[in-house]
Design a protein around this motif. Structure first.
Motif, PDB file in Angstrom:
ATOM      1  N   SER A 309     -35.238  21.030 -18.482  1.00 46.23           N
ATOM      2  CA  SER A 309     -35.079  22.722 -18.411  1.00 46.23           C
ATOM      3  C   SER A 309     -35.285  22.927 -17.229  1.00 46.23           C
ATOM      4  N   ILE A 310     -36.486  22.418 -16.477  1.00 50.23           N
ATOM      5  CA  ILE A 310     -36.754  22.984 -14.965  1.00 50.23           C
ATOM      6  C   ILE A 310     -35.506  22.594 -14.002  1.00 50.23           C
ATOM      7  N   ILE A 311     -34.704  21.420 -14.195  1.00 48.86           N
ATOM      8  CA  ILE A 311     -33.687  20.939 -13.558  1.00 48.86           C
ATOM      9  C   ILE A 311     -32.622  21.856 -13.697  1.00 48.86           C
ATOM     10  N   ALA A 312     -32.236  22.256 -14.892  1.00 41.91           N
ATOM     11  CA  ALA A 312     -31.184  23.180 -15.142  1.00 41.91           C
ATOM     12  C   ALA A 312     -31.370  24.584 -14.623  1.00 41.91           C
ATOM     13  N   GLY A 313     -32.555  25.161 -14.624  1.00 45.18           N
ATOM     14  CA  GLY A 313     -33.137  26.491 -13.980  1.00 45.18           C
ATOM     15  C   GLY A 313     -33.050  26.135 -12.477  1.00 45.18           C
ATOM     16  N   ALA A 314     -33.172  25.167 -12.076  1.00 46.62           N
ATOM     17  CA  ALA A 314     -33.161  24.920 -10.458  1.00 46.62           C
ATOM     18  C   ALA A 314     -31.668  24.887 -10.000  1.00 46.62           C
ATOM     19  N   LEU A 315     -30.960  24.071 -10.776  1.00 47.90           N
ATOM     20  CA  LEU A 315     -29.428  24.127 -10.565  1.00 47.90           C
ATOM     21  C   LEU A 315     -28.874  25.561 -10.490  1.00 47.90           C
ATOM     22  N   HIS A 316     -29.378  26.329 -11.514  1.00 43.54           N
ATOM     23  CA  HIS A 316     -28.642  27.622 -11.849  1.00 43.54           C
ATOM     24  C   HIS A 316     -28.912  28.528 -10.533  1.00 43.54           C
ATOM     25  N   TYR A 317     -30.352  28.327  -9.946  1.00 45.18           N
ATOM     26  CA  TYR A 317     -30.605  29.349  -9.048  1.00 45.18           C
ATOM     27  C   TYR A 317     -29.843  28.794  -7.691  1.00 45.18           C
ATOM     28  N   LEU A 318     -29.884  27.392  -7.492  1.00 40.34           N
ATOM     29  CA  LEU A 318     -29.442  26.647  -6.194  1.00 40.34           C
ATOM     30  C   LEU A 318     -27.955  27.111  -6.187  1.00 40.34           C
ATOM     31  N   TYR A 319     -27.190  27.054  -7.118  1.00 42.69           N
ATOM     32  CA  TYR A 319     -25.779  27.293  -7.148  1.00 42.69           C
ATOM     33  C   TYR A 319     -25.012  28.866  -7.243  1.00 42.69           C
ATOM     34  N   LEU A 320     -26.289  29.761  -7.715  1.00 41.28           N
ATOM     35  CA  LEU A 320     -26.154  31.058  -7.450  1.00 41.28           C
ATOM     36  C   LEU A 320     -26.288  31.422  -5.978  1.00 41.28           C
ATOM     37  N   ALA A 321     -27.357  30.915  -5.304  1.00 43.64           N
ATOM     38  CA  ALA A 321     -27.708  31.040  -4.004  1.00 43.64           C
ATOM     39  C   ALA A 321     -26.718  30.737  -3.114  1.00 43.64           C
ATOM     40  N   ALA A 322     -26.135  29.677  -3.411  1.00 44.46           N
ATOM     41  CA  ALA A 322     -24.839  29.090  -2.406  1.00 44.46           C
ATOM     42  C   ALA A 322     -23.734  30.148  -2.752  1.00 44.46           C
ATOM     43  N   PHE A 323     -23.484  30.754  -3.733  1.00 45.73           N
ATOM     44  CA  PHE A 323     -22.345  31.737  -3.940  1.00 45.73           C
ATOM     45  C   PHE A 323     -22.978  32.769  -3.195  1.00 45.73           C
ATOM     46  N   SER A 324     -24.359  33.196  -3.462  1.00 43.64           N
ATOM     47  CA  SER A 324     -24.596  34.557  -2.663  1.00 43.64           C
ATOM     48  C   SER A 324     -24.383  34.402  -1.044  1.00 43.64           C
ATOM     49  N   TRP A 325     -24.577  33.140  -0.490  1.00 40.15           N
ATOM     50  CA  TRP A 325     -24.459  32.971   1.042  1.00 40.15           C
ATOM     51  C   TRP A 325     -22.777  32.943   1.098  1.00 40.15           C
ATOM     52  N   MET A 326     -21.932  32.406   0.006  1.00 41.48           N
ATOM     53  CA  MET A 326     -20.428  32.531   0.521  1.00 41.48           C
ATOM     54  C   MET A 326     -20.152  33.793   0.452  1.00 41.48           C
ATOM     55  N   LEU A 327     -20.865  35.099  -0.524  1.00 39.43           N
ATOM     56  CA  LEU A 327     -20.341  36.245  -0.319  1.00 39.43           C
ATOM     57  C   LEU A 327     -20.740  37.149   0.976  1.00 39.43           C
ATOM     58  N   LEU A 328     -21.917  36.496   1.583  1.00 40.82           N
ATOM     59  CA  LEU A 328     -22.193  37.011   3.030  1.00 40.82           C
ATOM     60  C   LEU A 328     -21.396  36.422   4.055  1.00 40.82           C
ATOM     61  N   GLU A 329     -20.925  35.290   3.794  1.00 40.62           N
ATOM     62  CA  GLU A 329     -19.771  34.758   4.911  1.00 40.62           C
ATOM     63  C   GLU A 329     -18.703  35.748   4.577  1.00 40.62           C
ATOM     64  N   GLY A 330     -18.198  35.813   3.643  1.00 41.35           N
ATOM     65  CA  GLY A 330     -16.839  36.510   3.409  1.00 41.35           C
ATOM     66  C   GLY A 330     -17.115  38.066   4.122  1.00 41.35           C
ATOM     67  N   LEU A 331     -18.181  38.756   3.675  1.00 43.02           N
ATOM     68  CA  LEU A 331     -18.462  40.201   4.020  1.00 43.02           C
ATOM     69  C   LEU A 331     -18.572  40.083   5.711  1.00 43.02           C
ATOM     70  N   HIS A 332     -19.406  39.060   6.280  1.00 43.61           N
ATOM     71  CA  HIS A 332     -19.495  39.231   7.877  1.00 43.61           C
ATOM     72  C   HIS A 332     -18.195  38.753   8.425  1.00 43.61           C
ATOM     73  N   LEU A 333     -17.374  37.944   7.984  1.00 42.58           N
ATOM     74  CA  LEU A 333     -16.084  37.711   8.315  1.00 42.58           C
ATOM     75  C   LEU A 333     -15.062  38.807   8.444  1.00 42.58           C
ATOM     76  N   PHE A 334     -15.267  39.585   7.339  1.00 47.71           N
ATOM     77  CA  PHE A 334     -14.333  40.680   7.065  1.00 47.71           C
ATOM     78  C   PHE A 334     -14.826  41.809   8.000  1.00 47.71           C
ATOM     79  N   LEU A 335     -16.067  41.887   8.097  1.00 48.25           N
ATOM     80  CA  LEU A 335     -16.611  43.080   9.157  1.00 48.25           C
ATOM     81  C   LEU A 335     -16.143  42.699  10.721  1.00 48.25           C
ATOM     82  N   THR A 336     -16.467  41.400  10.937  1.00 51.49           N
ATOM     83  CA  THR A 336     -16.004  41.164  12.223  1.00 51.49           C
ATOM     84  C   THR A 336     -14.419  41.215  12.601  1.00 51.49           C
TER      85      THR A 336
END
Length: 553
Positions: A309-336
């Motif tokens: 359960s702990i591993i599943a929760g950690a994977l849930h968080y890490l992959y969501l965090a990765a997608f959050s940074w992908m969103l920031l990548e897209g936002l910064h690229l768009f603004l630039t």
């Protein structure tokens, strides 16, 4: 042989047996069926099914007729091939006799008294347990079209004796009150197996009108709203793994881990390129690295359950965090690309404080926290340390991912539209800075780096068909396990300034970056003068700056 199959009427044989020897010969009639079915040629399943259906019907009719002729309230008989128990109810039901239990061959049937008295002609009910008939109508008679189940099941097999519950019903259709059957398993039920209550539907097994009340390692309790011949069908809920797909996953993720590590070290140690863009690249690389590493080492560690359960929760968080940074990548690229003055009001420091860390790490933490509070039991399955599919809990991951993919896809399309509109105005200096093929590769690679390719996962469903689904699964796996490789190639190997730093590191010489790196610096400033051969100067205009910002951020 064909004549015997076409004209052999078992009901006549059983009727004659009933008149002479009653239950004894009925009980020992199985060899007749066994001999007939053994003569059916391989592949003629329909003929075998017809013989079994006729046999079951004939046995039920003969047993009911024999029980009706006898004056006993209960009759019980055990034999090598069959166990029979019959019950005759002549009086009205009382609260004490609300439910009758019949036992045959260590299997039981619970039936309401009112069901017998009100829906049976003559008040006679019979329960029959067959010792060996399951070997004839085995899992080869299972058709998934006739089974209503949740999720994909496979590796079916019968795990109980076949039993028949029968009475001379006065009406067609479902009974007013369901009948319960308790089956004892032939083999101990495994953790990754699911029990299904099925009945013989003439030519195959079906579970319509039946449901599992409870099931453990040794027995299963079923409830059905009709009488027929029943059994327990066991199926594996473990996903069938494609060996080649598994190899691609592990090899691809291992390669991505190496590339992500090299990329993170580059973004962290290469000071001349450190800015808002490299900060975003660094955080994305770290999240993907930790997520992929935990996936490779912990996805199959289902024991103990708490650790899973702990591993599943950690994977849930890490992959969501990765997608959050992908969103920031897209936002910064768009603004630039959208506004060349964006660097004036979205400097690295202000962008970090206002958007980067709260959104990149805070939002995923909030989602996982809420999900854990609401459904903490849905972390970890019997086969993998991931989110359970029950009660649509998987959407706590797929929902945010879908939103991020759509937003980044919109950013990507707008950026390409802006660049295409101004592409014709690119001056000659830009054409010398970027090779057309490299520009095209970087533009396409950005689509995958921003996580848009993860949208393929939403199309891996049974409705698309087995072949198409397999193609999508391979494309999804290959593209996404190599996301780390693309990050390293695009943001490191194809970045001139980074290549210059690599040369300095490997050569051990401290040389100033020459013309190439000065030309590249045009991507982050509105206008920049570059010295070429100490005399010739070139100016990067707005259009070239936008193009290079898209390719080198």
């Amino acid at each position: 042989m064909a004549k015997s199959l076409d004209h052999f009427d078992l009901s006549v044989i059983f009727s004659e047996m009933m008149l002479s020897t009653y239950f004894m010969e009925i009980r020992d009639s199985f060899p007749t069926l066994s001999n007939l079915t053994s003569q059916v040629t391989t592949g003629k399943q329909e003929e075998k099914a017809k013989l079994v259906t006729l046999y079951l019907k004939s046995v039920e009719e003969a047993v009911l007729a024999a029980a009706s002729r006898d004056g006993k309230v209960k009759q019980k008989l055990n034999g090598k091939f069959m166990a029979i128990e019959t019950l005759k109810v002549n009086k009205s039901c009382t609260p004490k006799k609300d439910i009758f239990t019949l036992n045959a061959g260590n299997q039981t049937m619970d039936i309401h008294c009112t069901t017998i008295t009100e829906e049976s002609m003559g008040g006679v009910v019979a329960f029959i347990s067959y010792a060996s008939i399951g070997s004839i109508i085995d899992e080869t008679f299972v058709s998934e079209e006739n089974l209503t189940t949740e999720g994909k099941l496979h590796n079916f097999y019968l795990n109980s004796k076949v039993v028949s519950g029968t009475m001379a019903s006065m009406k067609n259709g479902p009974l007013s009150k369901s009948i319960n059957f308790t089956f004892h398993h032939k083999q101990v039920k495994k953790e990754d197996e699911k029990a299904i209550c099925v009945y013989w539907h003439g030519s195959s097994w079906s579970n319509e009108g039946c449901e599992v009340i409870s099931s453990d390692e040794n027995q299963t309790l079923c409830s059905c709203n009709h009488l027929s011949s029943f059994a327990i069908l066991m199926a594996s809920i473990r996903l069938q793994e494609d060996f080649l797909l598994t190899v691609i996953t592990y090899v691809g993720l291992s390669l991505s881990l190496l590339c992500l590590l090299l990329a993170a070290l580059t973004f962290l140690l290469c000071r001349p390129i450190q800015n808002t863009s490299t900060s975003l690249h660094l955080q994305l690389s770290l999240c993907l690295f930790m997520a992929h590493l935990l996936f490779l080492t912990g996805i199959n560690r289902t024991k103990p359950a708490v650790l899973c359960s702990i591993i599943a929760g950690a994977l849930h968080y890490l992959y969501l965090a990765a997608f959050s940074w992908m969103l920031l990548e897209g936002l910064h690229l768009f603004l630039t690309v959208r506004n060349l003055q964006v660097a004036n009001y979205t400097s690295a420091s202000r962008f970090k404080k206002r958007f980067m860390y709260p959104l990149g790490y805070g939002i995923p933490a909030l989602i996982v926290a809420v999900s854990a509070i609401i459904g903490y039991k849905n972390y970890g399955t019997r086969t993998h340390c991931w989110l359970k599919l029950e009660k649509e809990f998987i959407w706590s991951f797929m929902g945010p991912v879908a939103v991020i993919i759509l937003i980044n896809l919109v950013f990507y399309v707008i950026i390409l539209w802006i660049l295409k509109r101004k592409l014709s105005s690119l001056n000659k200096e830009v054409s010398t800075i970027q090779d057309t093929r490299v520009m095209t590769f970087k533009a396409i690679a950005q689509l995958f780096i921003l996580g848009c390719s993860w949208g393929l996962g939403f199309f891996i469903v049974e409705k698309v068909g087995k072949t198409v689904g397999l193609v999508i699964a391979y494309a999804f796996t290959i593209i996404n396990v190599l996301q780390g490789v693309l990050i390293f190639v695009v943001h490191c190997l194809l970045n001139r300034q980074v290549r210059m730093e690599y040369k300095k590191w490997f050569s051990g010489k401290q040389k100033e970056i020459g013309t190439e790196s000065n030309e590249l610096s045009c991507s982050t400033t509105h206008t920049k003068m570059v010295r070429s051969n100490s005399t010739e100067l070139c100016t990067c205009g707005p259009t070239s700056s936008a193009a290079l910002s898209f390719l080198d951020l």
